[in-house]
Scaffold this motif. Structure first.
Motif, PDB file in Angstrom:
ATOM      1  N   ASN A  12       0.832  -1.213   0.000  1.00 14.08           N
ATOM      2  CA  ASN A  12       0.000   0.000   0.000  1.00 14.08           C
ATOM      3  C   ASN A  12       0.863   1.258   0.000  1.00 14.08           C
ATOM      4  OD1 ASN A  12       0.923   0.259   2.638  1.00 14.08           O
ATOM      5  ND2 ASN A  12      -1.048   0.896   3.460  1.00 14.08           N
TER       6      ASN A  12
ATOM      7  N   CYS B 139       3.147   2.354   2.158  1.00 16.37           N
ATOM      8  CA  CYS B 139       3.236   3.127   3.399  1.00 16.37           C
ATOM      9  C   CYS B 139       4.662   3.347   3.890  1.00 16.37           C
ATOM     10  CB  CYS B 139       2.416   2.475   4.510  1.00 16.37           C
ATOM     11  SG  CYS B 139       3.231   1.084   5.324  1.00 16.37           S
ATOM     12  N   ARG B 140       5.571   2.539   3.412  1.00 16.69           N
ATOM     13  CA  ARG B 140       7.000   2.690   3.733  1.00 16.69           C
ATOM     14  C   ARG B 140       7.346   2.423   5.197  1.00 16.69           C
ATOM     15  NH1 ARG B 140       8.183   8.450   1.834  1.00 16.69           N
ATOM     16  NH2 ARG B 140      10.201   7.949   2.714  1.00 16.69           N
ATOM     17  N   ALA B 141       6.495   1.656   5.881  1.00 12.92           N
ATOM     18  CA  ALA B 141       6.833   1.254   7.257  1.00 12.92           C
ATOM     19  C   ALA B 141       8.115   0.418   7.243  1.00 12.92           C
ATOM     20  CB  ALA B 141       5.689   0.465   7.875  1.00 12.92           C
TER      21      ALA B 141
ATOM     22  N   SER C 217       2.593  -5.188   7.728  1.00 12.25           N
ATOM     23  CA  SER C 217       1.415  -5.906   8.211  1.00 12.25           C
ATOM     24  C   SER C 217       0.551  -6.416   7.068  1.00 12.25           C
ATOM     25  CB  SER C 217       0.563  -4.982   9.070  1.00 12.25           C
ATOM     26  OG  SER C 217       1.369  -4.201   9.896  1.00 12.25           O
ATOM     27  N   LEU C 218       0.885  -6.040   5.851  1.00 15.25           N
ATOM     28  CA  LEU C 218       0.042  -6.418   4.719  1.00 15.25           C
ATOM     29  C   LEU C 218       0.581  -7.636   3.980  1.00 15.25           C
ATOM     30  CD1 LEU C 218      -0.504  -2.788   3.471  1.00 15.25           C
ATOM     31  CD2 LEU C 218      -2.207  -4.243   4.543  1.00 15.25           C
TER      32      LEU C 218
ATOM     33  N   ARG D 171       0.951  -1.367  15.378  1.00 13.09           N
ATOM     34  CA  ARG D 171       0.771  -1.522  13.939  1.00 13.09           C
ATOM     35  C   ARG D 171      -0.025  -2.784  13.635  1.00 13.09           C
ATOM     36  NH1 ARG D 171       5.413  -1.316  12.650  1.00 13.09           N
ATOM     37  NH2 ARG D 171       5.614   0.875  12.152  1.00 13.09           N
ATOM     38  N   LYS D 172       0.287  -3.827  14.377  1.00 13.67           N
ATOM     39  CA  LYS D 172      -0.411  -5.091  14.185  1.00 13.67           C
ATOM     40  C   LYS D 172      -1.906  -4.908  14.480  1.00 13.67           C
ATOM     41  CE  LYS D 172       0.650  -9.881  15.126  1.00 13.67           C
ATOM     42  NZ  LYS D 172      -0.256 -10.580  15.961  1.00 13.67           N
TER      43      LYS D 172
ATOM     44  N   ALA E 240      -3.575  -2.929  11.760  1.00  9.94           N
ATOM     45  CA  ALA E 240      -3.754  -3.723  10.543  1.00  9.94           C
ATOM     46  C   ALA E 240      -4.909  -4.705  10.688  1.00  9.94           C
ATOM     47  CB  ALA E 240      -2.463  -4.466  10.215  1.00  9.94           C
TER      48      ALA E 240
ATOM     49  N   GLN F  20      -5.619  -0.155  -3.343  1.00 13.96           N
ATOM     50  CA  GLN F  20      -5.924   0.784  -2.268  1.00 13.96           C
ATOM     51  C   GLN F  20      -4.616   1.094  -1.557  1.00 13.96           C
ATOM     52  OE1 GLN F  20      -8.951  -1.696  -0.543  1.00 13.96           O
ATOM     53  NE2 GLN F  20     -10.571  -0.329  -1.249  1.00 13.96           N
ATOM     54  N   VAL F  21      -4.360   2.367  -1.343  1.00 19.61           N
ATOM     55  CA  VAL F  21      -3.086   2.745  -0.749  1.00 19.61           C
ATOM     56  C   VAL F  21      -3.288   3.447   0.591  1.00 19.61           C
ATOM     57  CG1 VAL F  21      -1.888   2.886  -2.962  1.00 19.61           C
ATOM     58  CG2 VAL F  21      -2.979   4.932  -2.046  1.00 19.61           C
ATOM     59  N   GLY F  22      -2.187   3.636   1.287  1.00 14.93           N
ATOM     60  CA  GLY F  22      -2.240   4.250   2.612  1.00 14.93           C
ATOM     61  C   GLY F  22      -1.286   5.419   2.707  1.00 14.93           C
ATOM     62  N   CYS F  23      -1.183   5.953   3.903  1.00 11.36           N
ATOM     63  CA  CYS F  23      -0.287   7.069   4.156  1.00 11.36           C
ATOM     64  C   CYS F  23       0.978   6.549   4.844  1.00 11.36           C
ATOM     65  CB  CYS F  23      -0.967   8.096   5.048  1.00 11.36           C
ATOM     66  SG  CYS F  23      -2.464   8.789   4.339  1.00 11.36           S
ATOM     67  N   TYR F  24       1.892   7.457   5.142  1.00  7.71           N
ATOM     68  CA  TYR F  24       3.185   7.065   5.716  1.00  7.71           C
ATOM     69  C   TYR F  24       3.015   6.211   6.980  1.00  7.71           C
ATOM     70  CZ  TYR F  24       7.850   7.381   7.777  1.00  7.71           C
ATOM     71  OH  TYR F  24       9.061   7.068   8.318  1.00  7.71           O
ATOM     72  N   ASN F  25       3.706   5.097   6.980  1.00 10.22           N
ATOM     73  CA  ASN F  25       3.803   4.250   8.162  1.00 10.22           C
ATOM     74  C   ASN F  25       2.442   3.835   8.723  1.00 10.22           C
ATOM     75  OD1 ASN F  25       4.979   2.816  10.250  1.00 10.22           O
ATOM     76  ND2 ASN F  25       5.462   4.619  11.489  1.00 10.22           N
ATOM     77  N   CYS F  26       1.510   3.522   7.845  1.00  8.75           N
ATOM     78  CA  CYS F  26       0.194   3.068   8.284  1.00  8.75           C
ATOM     79  C   CYS F  26      -0.275   1.919   7.401  1.00  8.75           C
ATOM     80  CB  CYS F  26      -0.821   4.206   8.209  1.00  8.75           C
ATOM     81  SG  CYS F  26      -2.476   3.670   8.698  1.00  8.75           S
ATOM     82  N   PRO F  27      -0.659   0.809   8.019  1.00 13.07           N
ATOM     83  CA  PRO F  27      -1.034  -0.356   7.215  1.00 13.07           C
ATOM     84  C   PRO F  27      -2.444  -0.292   6.636  1.00 13.07           C
ATOM     85  CG  PRO F  27      -1.155  -0.890   9.538  1.00 13.07           C
ATOM     86  CD  PRO F  27      -0.654   0.520   9.454  1.00 13.07           C
ATOM     87  N   LYS F  28      -3.202   0.763   6.933  1.00 19.16           N
ATOM     88  CA  LYS F  28      -4.563   0.813   6.398  1.00 19.16           C
ATOM     89  C   LYS F  28      -4.535   1.177   4.916  1.00 19.16           C
ATOM     90  CE  LYS F  28      -7.407  -0.364   9.262  1.00 19.16           C
ATOM     91  NZ  LYS F  28      -7.503  -1.809   9.629  1.00 19.16           N
ATOM     92  N   LYS F  29      -5.623   0.870   4.253  1.00 16.89           N
ATOM     93  CA  LYS F  29      -5.692   1.142   2.821  1.00 16.89           C
ATOM     94  C   LYS F  29      -6.944   1.976   2.562  1.00 16.89           C
ATOM     95  CE  LYS F  29      -5.307  -3.318   1.710  1.00 16.89           C
ATOM     96  NZ  LYS F  29      -5.073  -4.493   0.843  1.00 16.89           N
TER      97      LYS F  29
END
Lengths: 181, 659
Positions: free
Chosen positions: A21, A23-25, A132-133, B224-225, B228, B282-291
């Motif tokens: 996604n 996010c670059r984590a 996490s993905l 984070r887990k 997600a 579907q994409v997310g923002c910096y350092n976030c596993p949501k989409k």
């Protein structure tokens, strides 16, 4: 020629581009783990994994730093996958002079992925833990490899000297010459 | 060493071409955290109340949140603050993405921009090297096109860019600042255009430090887990294709027409097909596993991204279907237009035309198809062409400029700002308070921790509460919710506390940098948010080294809330402005509403006119505000908080309708 079967553990991080996604984590986590002391700073620019991102092209490719090379390639190959164009650089982990990637921002020294080599070893490299993905997954496979015991150049030379003069004579000469320095 | 924050501001004067890196006072973080909180303090100190939003003296501030660039997941929303030409009040704006964290890595907590460039420029921030560069070649270019061209000319594919499009350049009041698939709306777009600042590009390769690195990192792996895996955070609208909620309950056109039975199974199937046939990912923002962001490539259009309710606004303004929005969202993103307020302005013009207030003279060759009309108007507004020049000032101002009875059609603004097009039956008291007194202008930026409705099924309600319990600031909220029967029947005491808590979480999110989908906005749906008042103090302490507990954090919220209030009060905001749209609810009770407002002001420690009292301000360490208020005569020094008034006084007030 003699040969033997050896077992090797091959470690790899698999990348599923469809799951990323962007996010670059992974970058964040890598930079933290490799900071000195560990976790003391965050800086994606020091990461050994980078997500090549081009949102308008729907391009999100995490690549891991591999080897350093002094010379860049022409980098002109373009691949089209599912209608999207990718430069070959998008998939390339080589640390090369043509782009500003995988180099320490302060020293310019190359930053190579070591799969988070650690004592005690991590269960999974940090970038995989941060993903996490499951775009990044860690895999260890045991592979059997037939290793041929090949003689190197010096051994071939010594062997021919032994054949000609005998082992004892060669040993005496070697001892004498080493004493003289 | 400073932890979590960098300790530096970047000060840009576009008039003089001056650039300075200025060390900040560590007390700012202790008192206001960062983000919007510190921005409010800077605006208080440096922008006198008489300053016109389009004056070079108005400041435009891009702030990273306090926790941006730390390992804390989902902390990436950049706050953009200034004074808005539309409301003449503080502009509250946020955008997700990657900008704030990149700015932190470049070594700055915020960019403070003043002045006005002689011609179009862009700002290039590359760590310590900062340049104001010519942008005349980018004039009229789309927001994403601009970002691409800037990255190419700088040879910096990793630069993060925030840009305005044609709308911002032309100072359209509903213009947004676009960054990736995120955008900052509600005010800063036209100010950026007025300053002739086309874009800001940032590249940062510096370290960000935190006080307790290992503890925080380990905690963040768990967080984070949780983020997600949980369905209680993120944008559920990205996966739930049943959008009957907005389509059946929100009003179409100029916030006018409800279509209660609009949604159908057949429609859902068609729309779902349109979405998934054209969605890349579907994409997310910096350092976030949501989409949360849906990325669509629609035939003949550039790729675009949207989240949340953003996909509905254009087709609901035009009485069309989803494919209509999919055709317009891409171009609107390139123009840099807010998809919440803009469609309402356009639909307002359509109504005026139908009412004969705008004529064919104002709208030459006006098409007959409702969709074509919105498109026609959009092009006019973006260019400020003909009638577009007036409509570009938003519904409130346009109505007054057009006159001829157009004011009547401005029925959905509060504080001169377009509200969500919701028209309901009976009053929801906390919502009355939030819409009336909120200074983040949109209800979505104020509501969120406490549910909108009582959950009818008790078992479901108990299950909700079970997840929700850990996020509560106080046990009383559980009681309020469990005892809540009918939406419009809830005590004033509960309404005040609920409004306060809802607001609190937004103020904390917007200063620390947390995303509302993981925190402030999301608790109402599902209950189980990841960031809340009970764990924020620990997270912020680990990152900053501050000794912060729940009470301390709550005080920071109160300080920031009152400072934002003070900024607006100093610019003239008073009780009479705190008025939700008249038709927001069909059934209204003026006396009840005004009593509720009184109670809320009392609860907040504000006067009957909504001004924070000296006592309130001083108790929060805002003596400099109370001194200013006394000097200006905004406070006389004789105010007592309404709670200390005699009952007789209160009765008098009530008879006069509260004021």
């Amino acid at each position: 020629m003699k040969s033997e079967v050896v077992k090797k553990v091959v470690k790899t991080i698999k990348v599923n581009l469809d799951k990323c996604n962007g996010c670059r984590a992974c970058e964040m986590a890598c930079s933290a783990f490799h900071a000195e002391p560990k976790y003391s700073s965050i800086n994606p620019a020091r990461s050994r994994i980078r997500v090549v991102t081009d949102p308008l092209n729907d391009e999100y490719v995490p690549i891991r730093a591999t080897d350093y090379t002094k010379a860049g390639c022409d980098g002109r190959r373009v691949y089209t996958i599912n209608g999207k164009e990718y430069s070959e650089c998008s998939f390339c982990g080589t640390i090369c002079p043509t782009r500003d990637l995988f180099k320490d921002p302060d020293s310019g020294l190359p930053l190579k992925c070591d799969l988070c080599n650690n004592d005690p070893p991590l269960e999974e490299p940090m970038c995989v833990q941060a993903c996490s993905l499951d775009a990044l997954t860690y895999e260890e496979t045991e592979e059997e490899e037939i290793e041929e015991l090949k003689l190197d150049e010096m051994e071939i030379g010594l062997k021919s000297l032994i054949d000609k003069y005998g082992l004892q004579k060669l040993a005496d000469s070697f001892a004498r010459m080493s004493q003289k320095g | 060493m400073r932890y979590a924050e960098t300790g530096y501001n970047l000060e840009i004067d576009l008039s003089r071409g001056n650039i300075e890196k200025v060390e900040t006072d560590p007390k700012l973080m202790e008192n206001y955290l960062g983000g919007q909180g510190v921005a409010a303090k800077i605006l208080w100190d440096r922008v006198p109340p008489g300053t016109d939003p389009f004056s070079p003296d108005n400041l435009l501030i891009f702030s990273a949140g306090l926790l941006h660039g730390t390992p804390v997941p989902g902390c990436n929303r950049t706050a953009v603050n200034t004074f808005s030409p539309q409301t003449n009040l503080l502009a509250h704006s946020l955008m997700g993405g990657f900008f704030g964290p990149e700015l932190k890595h470049a070594g700055y907590d915020r960019i403070v921009i003043k002045g006005k460039a002689p011609d179009l420029v862009y700002l290039w921030i590359n760590n310590d090297k900062v340049e104001i560069r010519d942008a005349t070649h980018l004039r009229g270019k789309g927001t994403h096109e601009t970002a691409r061209l800037i990255r190419e000319e700088l040879k910096e594919p990793y630069a993060q860019v925030a840009a305005i499009g044609l709308a911002g350049e032309n100072r359209v009041y509903t213009a947004s600042i676009e960054h990736g698939f995120s955008s900052a709306a509600r005010g800063p777009g036209p100010v950026m255009g007025d300053k002739r600042l086309k874009a800001i590009a940032v590249r940062g390769t510096k370290d960000v430090y935190v006080a307790h690195p290992e503890e925080l990192f380990q905690l963040c792996i768990e967080l984070r887990k949780k983020i997600a895996e949980s369905d209680d955070v993120g944008d559920w609208m990205a996966v739930d294709e049943d959008d009957s909620f907005h389509h059946n309950h929100f009003a179409w056109g100029n916030a006018r027409t409800r279509q209660k039975n609009y949604w159908s199974k057949e429609l859902q199937e068609r729309w779902t097909r349109w979405k998934y046939d054209h969605m890349d990912r579907q994409v997310g923002c910096y350092n976030c596993p949501k989409k949360c962001v849906n990325v669509i490539s629609w035939p003949g259009q550039k790729r675009f991204g949207y989240k949340c309710y953003g996909k509905d606004t254009y087709h609901m303004a035009a009485f069309k279907e989803l494919d209509y929005s999919y055709q317009i969202l891409g171009p609107a993103m390139e123009y840099g237009l807010d998809s919440y307020s803009t469609p309402q302005v356009l639909a307002f013009a359509v109504e005026l035309y139908e009412a004969g207030i705008l004529t064919d003279q104002d709208l030459p060759d006006f098409p007959s198809d409702s969709g074509e009309r919105i498109r026609y108007l959009l092009e006019k507004v973006v260019r400020r062409e003909g009638i577009g020049d007036i409509l570009a000032n938003g519904v409130y101002h346009a109505a007054r400029q057009i006159g001829k009875g157009a004011e009547k059609y401005d029925h959905n603004t509060t504080k001169k700002f377009e509200q969500l097009p919701i028209k309901l039956g009976k009053l929801n008291p906390p919502y009355f308070l939030m819409i009336a007194t909120g200074e983040k202008m949109a209800i979505t930026q104020i509501e969120g921790s406490f549910p909108q409705d009582p959950i009818p099924d008790m078992e479901e309600r108990l299950a909700f509460v079970k997840k929700w319990e850990v996020v509560l600031p106080d046990e009383k909220f559980k009681k309020y919710f469990l005892e809540w029967e009918k939406r419009h029947e809830i005590s004033n005491e509960a309404s005040c506390a609920i409004t306060d808590w809802n607001e609190a979480m937004h103020y904390l999110d917007d200063s620390a940098g947390f995303c509302g989908f993981l925190s402030s906005f999301r608790g109402q749906f599902g209950g189980g948010v990841v960031y809340h008042i009970n764990n924020m103090p620990y997270i912020i302490s680990l990152a900053t080294g501050m000794d912060l507990d729940k009470d301390g954090l709550w005080r920071i919220f109160q300080r920031n809330r009152n400072l934002v209030r003070a900024l607006n009060v100093r610019r003239g905001l008073r009780r009479e402005d705190e008025r939700p749209p008249e038709d927001h609810w069909a059934v209204r009770d003026h006396e009840f509403e005004q009593k509720l407002l009184d109670d809320y002001y009392t609860f907040k420690g504000w006067t009957k006119d909504g001004i924070p009292t000296k006592e309130t301000l001083d108790s929060l360490g805002l003596e400099y505000v109370s001194e200013d208020f006394l000097r200006r005569g905004i406070l006389t020094g004789n105010e007592s908080t309404p709670s200390k008034e005699t009952p007789a006084q209160k009765d008098e007030e009530l008879k006069s309708g509260g004021r």
